[in-house]
Design a protein around this motif. Structure first.
Motif, PDB file in Angstrom:
ATOM      1  N   ASN A   1       2.268 -15.745 -14.932  1.00 58.94           N
ATOM      2  CA  ASN A   1       2.795 -16.772 -14.028  1.00 58.94           C
ATOM      3  C   ASN A   1       2.636 -16.361 -12.564  1.00 58.94           C
ATOM      4  OD1 ASN A   1       3.575 -18.192 -16.301  1.00 58.94           O
ATOM      5  ND2 ASN A   1       5.713 -17.579 -16.181  1.00 58.94           N
ATOM      6  N   SER A   2       2.976 -15.130 -12.266  1.00 57.01           N
ATOM      7  CA  SER A   2       2.847 -14.644 -10.888  1.00 57.01           C
ATOM      8  C   SER A   2       1.401 -14.642 -10.439  1.00 57.01           C
ATOM      9  CB  SER A   2       3.430 -13.233 -10.770  1.00 57.01           C
ATOM     10  OG  SER A   2       4.830 -13.258 -10.756  1.00 57.01           O
ATOM     11  N   LEU A   3       0.501 -14.273 -11.330  1.00 50.83           N
ATOM     12  CA  LEU A   3      -0.915 -14.242 -10.980  1.00 50.83           C
ATOM     13  C   LEU A   3      -1.423 -15.645 -10.657  1.00 50.83           C
ATOM     14  CD1 LEU A   3      -3.262 -12.258 -10.734  1.00 50.83           C
ATOM     15  CD2 LEU A   3      -3.848 -12.765 -13.101  1.00 50.83           C
ATOM     16  N   ILE A   4      -1.038 -16.633 -11.465  1.00 51.49           N
ATOM     17  CA  ILE A   4      -1.449 -18.015 -11.220  1.00 51.49           C
ATOM     18  C   ILE A   4      -0.841 -18.528  -9.922  1.00 51.49           C
ATOM     19  CG2 ILE A   4      -1.314 -20.385 -12.077  1.00 51.49           C
ATOM     20  CD1 ILE A   4      -1.327 -19.229 -14.912  1.00 51.49           C
ATOM     21  N   ILE A   5       0.451 -18.297  -9.747  1.00 51.74           N
ATOM     22  CA  ILE A   5       1.143 -18.786  -8.556  1.00 51.74           C
ATOM     23  C   ILE A   5       0.581 -18.152  -7.288  1.00 51.74           C
ATOM     24  CG2 ILE A   5       3.368 -18.756  -7.349  1.00 51.74           C
ATOM     25  CD1 ILE A   5       4.705 -19.013 -10.113  1.00 51.74           C
ATOM     26  N   SER A   6       0.438 -16.844  -7.283  1.00 55.20           N
ATOM     27  CA  SER A   6      -0.004 -16.141  -6.080  1.00 55.20           C
ATOM     28  C   SER A   6      -1.444 -16.475  -5.715  1.00 55.20           C
ATOM     29  CB  SER A   6       0.163 -14.634  -6.265  1.00 55.20           C
ATOM     30  OG  SER A   6       1.507 -14.303  -6.499  1.00 55.20           O
ATOM     31  N   THR A   7      -2.317 -16.567  -6.721  1.00 52.55           N
ATOM     32  CA  THR A   7      -3.716 -16.902  -6.448  1.00 52.55           C
ATOM     33  C   THR A   7      -3.853 -18.321  -5.911  1.00 52.55           C
ATOM     34  OG1 THR A   7      -4.416 -15.414  -8.232  1.00 52.55           O
ATOM     35  CG2 THR A   7      -6.025 -17.024  -7.441  1.00 52.55           C
ATOM     36  N   THR A   8      -3.155 -19.266  -6.544  1.00 53.82           N
ATOM     37  CA  THR A   8      -3.191 -20.651  -6.069  1.00 53.82           C
ATOM     38  C   THR A   8      -2.605 -20.758  -4.675  1.00 53.82           C
ATOM     39  OG1 THR A   8      -2.929 -21.412  -8.346  1.00 53.82           O
ATOM     40  CG2 THR A   8      -2.550 -23.024  -6.609  1.00 53.82           C
ATOM     41  N   PHE A   9      -1.491 -20.084  -4.452  1.00 56.71           N
ATOM     42  CA  PHE A   9      -0.855 -20.093  -3.134  1.00 56.71           C
ATOM     43  C   PHE A   9      -1.790 -19.528  -2.069  1.00 56.71           C
ATOM     44  CE2 PHE A   9       1.720 -18.055   0.145  1.00 56.71           C
ATOM     45  CZ  PHE A   9       2.565 -19.090   0.528  1.00 56.71           C
ATOM     46  N   MET A  10      -2.486 -18.452  -2.390  1.00 58.33           N
ATOM     47  CA  MET A  10      -3.401 -17.824  -1.439  1.00 58.33           C
ATOM     48  C   MET A  10      -4.534 -18.766  -1.070  1.00 58.33           C
ATOM     49  SD  MET A  10      -5.727 -14.402  -2.032  1.00 58.33           S
ATOM     50  CE  MET A  10      -6.637 -15.226  -3.339  1.00 58.33           C
TER      51      MET A  10
ATOM     52  N   PRO B   1     -12.965 -12.981   9.017  1.00 56.07           N
ATOM     53  CA  PRO B   1     -12.100 -11.786   9.105  1.00 56.07           C
ATOM     54  C   PRO B   1     -10.607 -12.123   9.133  1.00 56.07           C
ATOM     55  CG  PRO B   1     -13.963 -11.565  10.581  1.00 56.07           C
ATOM     56  CD  PRO B   1     -14.012 -12.963  10.061  1.00 56.07           C
ATOM     57  N   VAL B   2     -10.217 -13.086   9.966  1.00 52.22           N
ATOM     58  CA  VAL B   2      -8.793 -13.409  10.054  1.00 52.22           C
ATOM     59  C   VAL B   2      -8.325 -14.163   8.813  1.00 52.22           C
ATOM     60  CG1 VAL B   2      -9.020 -15.643  11.241  1.00 52.22           C
ATOM     61  CG2 VAL B   2      -7.007 -14.226  11.637  1.00 52.22           C
ATOM     62  N   LEU B   3      -9.204 -14.925   8.180  1.00 45.48           N
ATOM     63  CA  LEU B   3      -8.831 -15.599   6.937  1.00 45.48           C
ATOM     64  C   LEU B   3      -8.592 -14.587   5.826  1.00 45.48           C
ATOM     65  CD1 LEU B   3     -11.133 -18.767   6.824  1.00 45.48           C
ATOM     66  CD2 LEU B   3      -8.751 -18.582   7.557  1.00 45.48           C
ATOM     67  N   LEU B   4      -9.294 -13.475   5.871  1.00 42.65           N
ATOM     68  CA  LEU B   4      -9.050 -12.417   4.896  1.00 42.65           C
ATOM     69  C   LEU B   4      -7.651 -11.837   5.068  1.00 42.65           C
ATOM     70  CD1 LEU B   4     -10.001 -10.553   2.644  1.00 42.65           C
ATOM     71  CD2 LEU B   4     -11.046  -9.091   4.380  1.00 42.65           C
ATOM     72  N   VAL B   5      -7.242 -11.664   6.328  1.00 40.52           N
ATOM     73  CA  VAL B   5      -5.884 -11.191   6.596  1.00 40.52           C
ATOM     74  C   VAL B   5      -4.862 -12.177   6.049  1.00 40.52           C
ATOM     75  CG1 VAL B   5      -4.215 -10.630   8.402  1.00 40.52           C
ATOM     76  CG2 VAL B   5      -6.591  -9.892   8.621  1.00 40.52           C
ATOM     77  N   VAL B   6      -5.079 -13.469   6.312  1.00 38.97           N
ATOM     78  CA  VAL B   6      -4.177 -14.506   5.813  1.00 38.97           C
ATOM     79  C   VAL B   6      -4.127 -14.489   4.288  1.00 38.97           C
ATOM     80  CG1 VAL B   6      -3.807 -17.010   5.670  1.00 38.97           C
ATOM     81  CG2 VAL B   6      -4.446 -15.959   7.851  1.00 38.97           C
ATOM     82  N   ALA B   7      -5.287 -14.322   3.651  1.00 33.04           N
ATOM     83  CA  ALA B   7      -5.341 -14.307   2.191  1.00 33.04           C
ATOM     84  C   ALA B   7      -4.554 -13.131   1.623  1.00 33.04           C
ATOM     85  CB  ALA B   7      -6.791 -14.259   1.725  1.00 33.04           C
ATOM     86  N   LEU B   8      -4.735 -11.953   2.185  1.00 37.97           N
ATOM     87  CA  LEU B   8      -4.036 -10.767   1.695  1.00 37.97           C
ATOM     88  C   LEU B   8      -2.530 -10.892   1.888  1.00 37.97           C
ATOM     89  CD1 LEU B   8      -6.428  -7.949   2.978  1.00 37.97           C
ATOM     90  CD2 LEU B   8      -6.157  -8.749   0.642  1.00 37.97           C
TER      91      LEU B   8
ATOM     92  N   PHE C   1      -1.104 -13.665  -0.568  1.00 40.84           N
ATOM     93  CA  PHE C   1      -0.991 -13.212  -1.960  1.00 40.84           C
ATOM     94  C   PHE C   1       0.171 -12.229  -2.123  1.00 40.84           C
ATOM     95  CE2 PHE C   1      -1.841 -10.532  -5.598  1.00 40.84           C
ATOM     96  CZ  PHE C   1      -2.307 -11.419  -6.549  1.00 40.84           C
ATOM     97  N   THR C   2       0.254 -11.273  -1.205  1.00 40.06           N
ATOM     98  CA  THR C   2       1.312 -10.262  -1.302  1.00 40.06           C
ATOM     99  C   THR C   2       2.691 -10.883  -1.143  1.00 40.06           C
ATOM    100  OG1 THR C   2      -0.197  -8.597  -0.396  1.00 40.06           O
ATOM    101  CG2 THR C   2       2.142  -8.081  -0.368  1.00 40.06           C
ATOM    102  N   ASN C   3       2.846 -11.765  -0.155  1.00 42.28           N
ATOM    103  CA  ASN C   3       4.151 -12.390   0.073  1.00 42.28           C
ATOM    104  C   ASN C   3       4.564 -13.264  -1.109  1.00 42.28           C
ATOM    105  OD1 ASN C   3       4.335 -11.193   2.590  1.00 42.28           O
ATOM    106  ND2 ASN C   3       3.498 -12.957   3.671  1.00 42.28           N
ATOM    107  N   SER C   4       3.609 -13.988  -1.676  1.00 46.77           N
ATOM    108  CA  SER C   4       3.925 -14.830  -2.820  1.00 46.77           C
ATOM    109  C   SER C   4       4.289 -13.978  -4.029  1.00 46.77           C
ATOM    110  CB  SER C   4       2.732 -15.735  -3.156  1.00 46.77           C
ATOM    111  OG  SER C   4       2.985 -16.510  -4.304  1.00 46.77           O
TER     112      SER C   4
END
Length: 277
Positions: free
Chosen positions: A75-84, A194-201, A204-207
């Protein structure tokens, strides 16, 4: 020169102490998860296990009825990936609108959004819960994905990065017949990777690590992500710290592996250089 070396030594000692304070509980949790219950209950403090065992992990994963850890993990993997993914696209499109497009009240609305960052996020819990309940999203993945997709901090970060890209690129593309979407997709988007990579990381971590909001909107055990699930583990296995720490280590693995894989790109991205030659 002596003062400089002395300052460096003092700084090193302070940083070493801070690192030790941060990492010692994690090291203790890792080693405890490989100890047997009898060894944990025995008197005395031993960091390393006397006898290494995987019983805590096997017991935790096999007891799927009381604590469906694998389901929570999925569940966390699905939620975090979709959220990212949603966060990256929404933030990129919104930043383009606030940076490259001219429309009435653009800067004023962005100022209001920045002002909203001054308020603590907990004040949104009740309004968000009312909205989620009225939409019938309680105990669904949408309840923990949609509310946080449009983060103001991410918007500010990408907007500031995008402002460094010359407007002449847009004008040249328009002369060649490109529309706004083509300018964004083929010119701006590759430059802001580059900045989108920061946003993605960060997304995912925050979610993945979010605990409070999923605990509020999720009461169905089978739909829970891993973080509120750990709270249930703590209640079920409060007399079995080895099982609880094993669950915590399993929850830690994805973000740890993500950091190992992406740390090089993450450190490069944090320089926030647009990559213009």
């Amino acid at each position: 020169m002596k003062q400089s070396k002395t300052a460096q030594r003092i700084s090193f000692i302070i940083l070493a102490v801070v690192c030790l304070v941060w990492i010692l509980p994690l090291i203790w949790a890792v080693f405890t998860s490989f100890k047997s219950q009898n060894e944990i209950a025995s008197s005395g403090f031993h960091l390393l296990p006397k006898e290494w065992t995987l019983s805590n992990y096997t017991t935790l994963l096999n007891n799927s009825e009381a604590s469906p850890v694998f389901q929570w993990f999925t569940n966390s993997l699905i939620i975090s990936t979709t959220f990212m993914v949603l966060t990256v696209f929404v933030t990129a499109f919104a930043a383009y609108g606030f940076t490259r497009l001219e429309w009435p009240g653009r800067d004023f609305i962005f100022s209001i959004l920045l002002g909203s960052m001054m308020f603590p996020t907990v004040i949104n819990l009740i309004p968000n819960f009312k909205i989620i309940s009225s939409l019938g999203w309680s105990n669904t993945f949408l309840a923990v994905i949609i509310p946080g997709v449009a983060g103001v901090y991410n918007l500010f970060l990408v907007r500031q990065f995008m402002k460094a890209i010359p407007l002449g690129l847009d004008e040249s593309a328009m002369i060649d017949g490109a529309n706004e979407f083509q300018i964004f997709w083929y010119i701006i988007l590759p430059l802001i990777k580059p900045v989108l990579l920061v946003v993605a990381l960060f997304s995912f971590t925050n979610s993945w690590n979010d605990f409070l909001w999923p605990s509020i909107v999720m009461s169905d055990v089978s739909q829970m992500p891993i973080t509120p699930g750990l709270q249930l583990l703590q209640g079920q296995y409060q007399t079995f710290p080895g099982l609880a720490t094993a669950g915590a280590i399993l929850a830690l693995l994805p973000t740890f592996l993500l950091y190992l894989v992406a740390q090089k790109y993450f450190m490069q991205s944090m320089s926030l250089q647009s990559g213009m030659k």
